[in-house]
Design an enzyme around this catalytic site. Structure first.
Site, PDB file in Angstrom:
ATOM      1  N   ASN A  29      31.531 -45.176 109.932  1.00  0.00           N
ATOM      2  CA  ASN A  29      32.437 -44.606 108.935  1.00  0.00           C
ATOM      3  C   ASN A  29      33.101 -43.373 109.519  1.00  0.00           C
ATOM      4  O   ASN A  29      32.451 -42.578 110.216  1.00  0.00           O
ATOM      5  CB  ASN A  29      31.683 -44.171 107.673  1.00  0.00           C
ATOM      6  CG  ASN A  29      31.343 -45.326 106.755  1.00  0.00           C
ATOM      7  OD1 ASN A  29      31.877 -46.417 106.903  1.00  0.00           O
ATOM      8  ND2 ASN A  29      30.437 -45.083 105.823  1.00  0.00           N
TER       9      ASN A  29
ATOM     10  N   ARG B  46      29.359 -51.582 106.391  1.00  0.00           N
ATOM     11  CA  ARG B  46      28.802 -51.495 107.741  1.00  0.00           C
ATOM     12  C   ARG B  46      27.671 -52.491 107.969  1.00  0.00           C
ATOM     13  O   ARG B  46      27.653 -53.186 109.005  1.00  0.00           O
ATOM     14  CB  ARG B  46      28.346 -50.067 108.027  1.00  0.00           C
ATOM     15  CG  ARG B  46      29.503 -49.098 108.229  1.00  0.00           C
ATOM     16  CD  ARG B  46      28.991 -47.683 108.448  1.00  0.00           C
ATOM     17  NE  ARG B  46      28.218 -47.205 107.306  1.00  0.00           N
ATOM     18  CZ  ARG B  46      27.415 -46.153 107.328  1.00  0.00           C
ATOM     19  NH1 ARG B  46      27.251 -45.467 108.458  1.00  0.00           N
ATOM     20  NH2 ARG B  46      26.774 -45.768 106.244  1.00  0.00           N
TER      21      ARG B  46
END
Length: 758
Positions: A48, A30
């Site tokens: 996520n 990320r």
């Protein structure tokens, strides 16, 4: 007049939704996406969820962003697929990292990774708050699988949940520009786990010749000074490990080169994030022979946890005269599973270790060190565990969810989900209650983190296997797979081979469909259909399982099958058991039959004069392989009739005892290669089959595997070796799952093709 050049137009903003699947959580994915999006002036978000990572990006560079993900992804990320969907632009102005979303899991966590270079630098930097901290980690390294109880992979789901972050660690954790952004195990001396003993006390105990039980990433190691003969002898006596080789832990590749001769491929494997044990050629005379008695190669791994490096640094400070070499073996007394719990260690290791070192970060899932070697130019597993589990094997097509319970030796279990097969970590022999409990743990944990409810169970044919009892206890429809078929199917599955393949199952001993012991088989496999085309000539197996521990029994059986029982007294005049067995066989004593290549290796080692008994599985075969300098072929050393390959002439030549051990070993291996090659060439002639799969425990013999693969290529055939799962019984569960999927999907297709009544 020259026309004016058209001015470039700015790309119109586009909004794309990207679904990224694979090992993309807990690896810095990320923040990588965040930084990449900002550098391209894109808006949107990343988060996520249960399926992996979800990204939405908007802007003129959206297309370039999608193309940049794979080549620039973080080092521990494994991308299986990126699905792209066009959306209507929304006019967003910034890019954000959003909170994780829960749901039915379709992603996976990464494997544990060795300490990265940046963390290693901080470990020895007095200016860093991580200086000397044995649990330093970041998104590029550290524990993953072994601390995770459930997905999504967030701190609350790991064994770090009980360690609230201090202000400094919390700041790192939420900073997308920090490499510890959402590194779930992040901690420092102010807020993280601690050791029960100091590093200098650990180093001092090792240098004094003591044995240290050290809690690590996936369990406890037993450590001692690899230069100290008495320490090694004490470890062998206390652990009950007479001659089985020990692995070494060294700090860096420079030290590895001092003690061994690693190839470039072996060095690359040693230095990989998985940091496995790798077999390399040892330099003679530098280490005690008691580390790996009778063998030329030693198992070596690099220090992979911060604590390991601190111990090596402290040993060097206390004893600067020579580089440290440590014996580092799994702490599993009496053949039981690896010890991973603090209280368990105090109970089970107190009679072995002089110092037991624990820490207060729980090991959620125990995992041994993985063991590999390089065969035919590429890595091949001997044991698959830490650093590789739970990376899946891609089976190529979707199918039903299977739970396969493996074999009773070197047990692993396998769970399939969609097109992926997930092998568990090495469990070991199912011959005690602790091992069976470990198997249950592994099944429950795999199903939990994969969010899978298996539809079917797969297991061996053997009526008395404990692994079969486990499959029955699951209360699912069961599909059985013959042991050696599973060996071949495992290799076929990992290479995603279609159409008919010829398989050689070169193995120890397995239950055959006719109730006899198989182990040297030629199989034809085509989807759900298979056929046994031939085998090694079956030989008596006097004493059943005892023959695997007492190779002299197979040697006597070979002589009996050759009409040469009179040679027993010449070869072993002082061995009462051999002469008694010869007398019993001469009087017509019956024994079960086996076509096992493993037992043929045992007979060869004994007939050549190498050893009469063995203290661990495969010892005679491994020592015979270690004697090979160069292979040669005996003319007339084998024959082929009615699909059966007979090596009795070769073994009788060894029994003459006219060759040196090196010559005998080279002749045995070379003639095996020639015999198997001709056997396969005859079977494939005129069939169009060019794919030859090599499976079974004997394929771990590097001389045999490499020689046979090269000989088959010279015949115009394409050999396939086990790469993603062990050739031995550690890969059986994968083969069982593949067989079950083929059978179930074949039956389903047949039902769908059946005409319906009007």
């Amino acid at each position: 007049m020259v026309p004016a050049l058209a001015q470039p137009t700015e790309a119109l903003p586009r909004r794309l939704r990207l679904r990224v699947r694979g090992a993309v959580q807990g690896v810095g994915f990320r923040p990588f996406v965040y930084r990449l999006a900002r550098s391209m002036d894109l808006s949107g978000f990343v988060l996520n969820d249960s399926a992996g990572v979800l990204i939405e990006i908007e802007g003129g560079a959206a297309d370039r962003f999608a193309d940049a993900i794979r080549p620039q992804a973080p080092p521990l990320a494994r991308i299986d697929a990126i699905d792209v969907l066009e959306l209507a632009p929304t006019g967003g102005e910034r890019f954000e990292i959003l909170d994780s979303q829960s749901g039915r899991t379709a992603t996976r966590i990464g494997a544990d990774a060795a300490i990265c270079a940046d963390c290693r630098s901080e470990l020895v930097d007095p200016q860093s708050r991580f200086f000397g901290y044995p649990f330093v980690n970041c998104t590029h390294c550290g524990p993953r699988f072994t601390i995770t109880r459930a997905l999504p992979y967030d701190r609350a789901q790991t064994s770090m949940a009980s360690f609230p972050m201090c202000q400094a660690c919390a700041a790192d954790y939420v900073d997308p520009d920090n490499r510890r952004f959402h590194a779930e195990p992040v901690a420092c001396p102010a807020c993280g786990p601690g050791l029960s003993h100091s590093v200098d006390a650990i180093a001092a105990m090792i240098l004094e010749g003591g044995i240290v039980a050290l809690k690590g990433i996936g369990g406890f190691h037993l450590l001692c000074d690899a230069r100290n003969e008495q320490a090694i002898a004490n470890l062998r006596e206390r652990k009950g490990r007479d001659e089985k080789p020990f692995a070494l832990m060294l700090q860096d590749l420079e030290t590895v080169r001092q003690f061994g001769r690693p190839t470039a491929a072996e060095e690359a494997l040693l230095a990989s994030p998985a940091s496995p044990i790798v077999l390399i050629e040892a330099r003679a005379g530098l280490l005690p022979a008691s580390i790996a008695p009778g063998l030329r190669r030693i198992g070596v791994m690099l220090a992979y946890a911060p604590l390991h490096h601190l111990i090596f640094d402290e040993i060097a400070r206390q004893n600067p005269n020579c580089p440290a070499a440590l014996v580092a073996t799994s702490a599993n007394p009496g053949g039981e599973p690896l010890v991973a719990d603090n209280a368990d260690a105090e109970r089970r290791l107190m009679a072995i270790a002089d110092l037991i070192v624990t820490h207060n970060r729980d090991i959620a899932v125990r995992a041994d060190d993985s063991v590999l070697q390089v065969i035919d130019g590429a890595p091949a597993f001997i044991r698959r565990a830490r650093g590789f589990v739970p990376e899946p094997v891609d089976l190529g097509i979707d199918g039903p969810s299977i739970i396969a319970t493996g074999a009773d030796l070197k047990n692993t279990v396998c769970v399939t989900r969609g097109r992926e097969a997930f092998l568990s970590q090495h469990i070991g022999g199912l011959d005690n209650a602790e091992a069976i409990r470990f198997q249950r743990e592994a099944i429950a944990h795999l199903c939990s983190i994969l969010d899978v409810r298996p539809e079917y169970a797969a297991c061996d044919l053997h009526p008395d296997f404990r692994s079969v009892r486990m499959a029955e206890a699951l209360n699912l429809p069961i599909v059985t797979a013959q042991h050696h078929l599973a060996h071949v199917a495992a290799v076929t599955a990992e290479h995603r081979l279609s159409g008919p393949v010829l398989g050689l199952a070169l193995d120890g001993h397995g239950y055959g469909t006719d109730g006899t012991g198989w182990g040297g088989e030629m199989l034809l496999l085509d989807g759900a259909r298979w056929q046994r085309l031939g085998s090694l000539l079956p030989l008596p197996l006097p004493g059943g399982d005892r023959a695997a521990r007492e190779p002299w029994r197979m040697a006597v059986a070979l002589l009996q099958a050759s009409g040469r029982l009179e040679d027993v007294e010449r070869l072993w005049p002082d061995h009462t058991g051999a002469t008694q067995l010869a007398s019993m066989l001469a009087r017509g004593m019956r024994a079960p039959l086996t076509s096992s290549l493993g037992r043929l290796f045992d007979a060869a080692a004994t007939l050549a004069g190498l050893r009469l008994t063995q203290s661990y599985e495969g010892q005679a075969a491994m020592e015979l392989e270690a004697q090979v300098d160069m292979v040669s072929t005996m003319a007339g050393g084998f024959s082929i009739a009615d699909g059966r390959l007979d090596f009795r002439p070769l073994l009788l030549r060894l029994a003459e005892r006219q060759l040196s051990m090196t010559e005998a070993a080279g002749l045995f291996h070379g003639t095996l290669i020639a015999g198997f090659t001709e056997w396969v060439a005859r079977a494939t002639a005129g069939t169009g089959i060019r794919q030859v799969v090599l499976g079974g425990g004997c394929v771990m013999n590097r001389v045999l595997a490499e020689g046979l693969a090269q000989a088959l290529r010279e015949c115009g055939l394409t050999p396939f070796l086990p790469r993603l799962a062990p050739a031995n019984d550690g890969g059986i569960a994968l083969g069982q799952a593949a067989c079950a999927r083929s059978v179930i999907m074949n039956e389903k297709n047949a039902m769908e093709e059946m005409p319906t009544c009007a």
